[in-house]
Design an enzyme around this catalytic site. Structure first.
Site, PDB file in Angstrom:
ATOM      1  N   GLU A   1      11.305 -15.044   0.568  1.00 34.41           N
ATOM      2  CA  GLU A   1      11.958 -13.988   0.998  1.00 34.41           C
ATOM      3  C   GLU A   1      12.914 -13.869   1.560  1.00 34.41           C
ATOM      4  OE1 GLU A   1       8.138 -11.263  -0.287  1.00 34.41           O
ATOM      5  OE2 GLU A   1       9.034 -10.983   2.064  1.00 34.41           O
TER       6      GLU A   1
ATOM      7  N   CYS B   1      18.078 -10.291   5.820  1.00 33.89           N
ATOM      8  CA  CYS B   1      17.079 -10.228   7.152  1.00 33.89           C
ATOM      9  C   CYS B   1      16.681 -12.103   6.166  1.00 33.89           C
ATOM     10  CB  CYS B   1      16.179  -9.897   6.195  1.00 33.89           C
ATOM     11  SG  CYS B   1      14.414 -10.174   7.436  1.00 33.89           S
TER      12      CYS B   1
ATOM     13  N   CYS C   1       3.212 -18.843   6.679  1.00 37.78           N
ATOM     14  CA  CYS C   1       3.371 -18.744   8.576  1.00 37.78           C
ATOM     15  C   CYS C   1       2.591 -20.025   9.688  1.00 37.78           C
ATOM     16  CB  CYS C   1       3.965 -17.616   9.228  1.00 37.78           C
ATOM     17  SG  CYS C   1       4.576 -17.342  10.826  1.00 37.78           S
TER      18      CYS C   1
ATOM     19  N   CYS D   1      -0.795 -13.807  12.953  1.00 37.54           N
ATOM     20  CA  CYS D   1      -0.406 -12.501  13.683  1.00 37.54           C
ATOM     21  C   CYS D   1      -1.533 -11.539  12.889  1.00 37.54           C
ATOM     22  CB  CYS D   1       0.943 -11.394  13.392  1.00 37.54           C
ATOM     23  SG  CYS D   1       1.555 -12.766  14.893  1.00 37.54           S
TER      24      CYS D   1
ATOM     25  N   CYS E   1       0.853  -8.568  10.019  1.00 31.94           N
ATOM     26  CA  CYS E   1       1.738  -9.810   9.015  1.00 31.94           C
ATOM     27  C   CYS E   1       1.152 -10.579   7.934  1.00 31.94           C
ATOM     28  CB  CYS E   1       2.061 -11.134   9.919  1.00 31.94           C
ATOM     29  SG  CYS E   1       3.738 -11.931   9.191  1.00 31.94           S
TER      30      CYS E   1
ATOM     31  N   CYS F   1       4.521  -5.928   1.592  1.00 34.14           N
ATOM     32  CA  CYS F   1       5.627  -6.393   1.937  1.00 34.14           C
ATOM     33  C   CYS F   1       5.795  -5.988   3.631  1.00 34.14           C
ATOM     34  CB  CYS F   1       6.667  -7.427   1.475  1.00 34.14           C
ATOM     35  SG  CYS F   1       7.261  -8.537   3.163  1.00 34.14           S
TER      36      CYS F   1
HETATM   37  N1  SAH Z   1       7.587 -14.879  13.255  1.00 31.22           N
HETATM   38  C1  SAH Z   1       9.202 -13.507  14.080  1.00 31.22           C
HETATM   39  C2  SAH Z   1       9.932 -13.392  13.019  1.00 31.22           C
HETATM   40  C3  SAH Z   1       9.341 -12.753  11.645  1.00 31.22           C
HETATM   41  S1  SAH Z   1       8.272 -12.367  11.323  1.00 31.22           S
HETATM   42  C4  SAH Z   1       8.055 -13.002  15.011  1.00 31.22           C
HETATM   43  O1  SAH Z   1       6.769 -12.816  15.104  1.00 31.22           O
HETATM   44  O2  SAH Z   1       9.169 -12.102  15.983  1.00 31.22           O
HETATM   45  C5  SAH Z   1       9.836 -10.364  11.455  1.00 31.22           C
HETATM   46  C6  SAH Z   1       9.167  -8.630  12.476  1.00 31.22           C
HETATM   47  O3  SAH Z   1       7.608  -8.591  11.702  1.00 31.22           O
HETATM   48  C7  SAH Z   1       8.431  -9.392  13.867  1.00 31.22           C
HETATM   49  O4  SAH Z   1       8.476  -8.193  14.992  1.00 31.22           O
HETATM   50  C8  SAH Z   1       6.729  -9.113  12.887  1.00 31.22           C
HETATM   51  O5  SAH Z   1       5.634  -8.697  14.262  1.00 31.22           O
HETATM   52  C9  SAH Z   1       7.022  -7.752  12.502  1.00 31.22           C
HETATM   53  N2  SAH Z   1       5.389  -7.606  11.618  1.00 31.22           N
HETATM   54  C10 SAH Z   1       5.088  -8.114  10.339  1.00 31.22           C
HETATM   55  N3  SAH Z   1       3.903  -7.473  10.026  1.00 31.22           N
HETATM   56  C11 SAH Z   1       4.883  -6.356  10.869  1.00 31.22           C
HETATM   57  C12 SAH Z   1       3.856  -4.898   9.536  1.00 31.22           C
HETATM   58  N4  SAH Z   1       2.295  -5.485   8.564  1.00 31.22           N
HETATM   59  N5  SAH Z   1       4.336  -3.996  10.142  1.00 31.22           N
HETATM   60  C13 SAH Z   1       5.726  -3.807  10.845  1.00 31.22           C
HETATM   61  N6  SAH Z   1       5.431  -5.049  11.377  1.00 31.22           N
HETATM   62  C14 SAH Z   1       5.104  -6.753  11.293  1.00 31.22           C
END
Ligand code: SAH
Length: 354
Positions: free
Chosen positions: A97, A110, A117, A121, A124, A338
């Site tokens: 995406e 973005c 990945c 996390c 995520c 998402c």
């Molecule tokens: N891997 C990198 C970049 C991709 S994620 C990183 O971790 O920074 C981009 C951002 O989105 C990160 O800060 C991640 O923790 C956040 N993110 C992912 N899922 C999310 C969610 N459900 N709500 C809010 N932020 C989220």
């Protein structure tokens, strides 16, 4: 034939300065480099047949040796706030995406660096099914090229799917290309890399001598909470991460922005905010971005905090002298599930700032 196949190099993986030597190495004329660059990055061609300023037989050579990466925009969803999410599918059928976020004074894209990945996390969506594969530089650039059909991109945030520091070389090559004066020429200070805290990447980035912005996804005030939300914390715990950040800001004189996604009942208490302030103070020139969690379907137990909690958290950090911004997600109705492509780098969206 075998010889030529081995020489194939995707055009969008070649930095502008590399074209001349690459052409002459292959017995091609160096003056073609400027024409090639104009076709690629002024005319934004998506196939060599469109490069009509170049002779036809030379276009055939280019097709053979420097292919333009094939992709298709297989879905577009648009939200009421004008944010567009594109699904880009590559020749092997894998998709990523990319999100386009218009604002008054900028147009931010973005971009993704991996399909899926590996970092896992908890909140995520992109990591929910693990890593499929990393993108090559030309596939990262292809996302930018796809976006150009929608307007001039002024800012890039590497906050899509994937962890850029786990695909360091290809990501950096793509960003250097997008930044290059004879390439798309997006200013380095308008390009933000976001990492979940893969420590070896900081050292490499600080040696690049580039002006890219760096964000670090922190999301917790201590190891106990961070390890439950972010498995990466078990490899590089907070002390080590924050020390690395401090070294980075001292060496590069560049700011670091800590991203802190607030999850109701998990990391949103007053005590959490106070502890976060103490941690962040260890890093010179650090800022904090607070983001309310975007709900994700695989973790229905994670809830978005209410406005009052966000404001309390902001207030505690600011009273502790931490420069803090409160961000809101954008494009939610484009795909509510998402959480990854949260669209939040937009000044007009900031409800509060320090
Ligand atoms: N891997 C990198 C970049 C991709 S994620 C990183 O971790 O920074 C981009 C951002 O989105 C990160 O800060 C991640 O923790 C956040 N993110 C992912 N899922 C999310 C969610 N459900 N709500 C809010 N932020 C989220």
């Amino acid at each position: 034939m075998v010889y030529y196949t081995a020489m194939k190099k995707p055009a969008w993986s070649i930095l502008p300065d590399e074209w001349k030597p690459i052409l002459t190495d292959r017995g091609l004329r160096a003056f073609r480099a400027d024409q090639i660059l104009q076709s690629l990055y002024r005319d934004m061609i998506l196939d060599w047949d469109s490069a009509t300023t170049l002779p036809k037989d030379f276009r055939e050579t280019l097709k053979e040796e420097f292919p333009l990466t094939k992709f298709e925009v297989t879905a577009v969803s648009e939200s009421a706030d004008g944010t567009k999410k594109l699904l880009i599918t590559f020749a092997d059928g894998e998709s990523v995406e990319t999100v386009l976020i218009p604002a008054r004074d900028r147009f931010t894209q973005c971009i993704s660096t991996q399909v899926g990945c590996a970092m896992g996390c908890a909140f995520c969506a992109s990591g929910a099914n693990g890593l499929v594969r990393s993108l090559k530089a030309d596939e990262i650039v292809a996302q930018y090229m796809a976006a150009r059909a929608y307007g001039d991109i002024t800012n890039i945030v590497v906050m899509g799917m994937g962890e850029p520091f786990m695909n360091y070389d290809e990501t950096m090559r793509a960003l250097k290309l997008i930044n290059a004066g004879k390439g798309p020429n997006v200013g380095a200070r308008h390009i933000t890399i976001s990492t979940c805290g893969v420590v070896p990447g900081f050292e490499k980035l600080s040696q690049e001598g580039l002006q890219f912005e760096l964000s670090v996804s922190l999301h917790a005030p201590n190891n106990e909470i961070r390890s439950t939300l972010m498995p990466v914390n078990r490899s590089w715990p907070m002390e080590e991460l924050l020390e690395t950040c401090a070294r980075y800001t001292k060496a590069t004189k560049r700011i670091i922005t800590f991203e802190y996604t607030v999850v109701a009942g998990i990391n949103d208490s007053r005590a959490n905010a106070e502890e976060l302030a103490r941690q962040v103070r260890r890093v010179p020139m650090a800022k904090v971005n607070l983001i309310p969690l975007s709900p994700v379907s695989h973790r229905p137990d994670f809830k978005t905090p209410d406005e009052q909690t966000m404001l309390m958290f902001l207030d505690v950090l600011m009273k502790n002298g931490i420069q803090t911004m409160l961000r809101r997600s954008r494009g939610k109705d484009a795909d509510a599930a998402c959480g990854q492509l949260r669209l939040r780098r937009i000044r007009q969206d900031d409800s509060t700032c320090a």
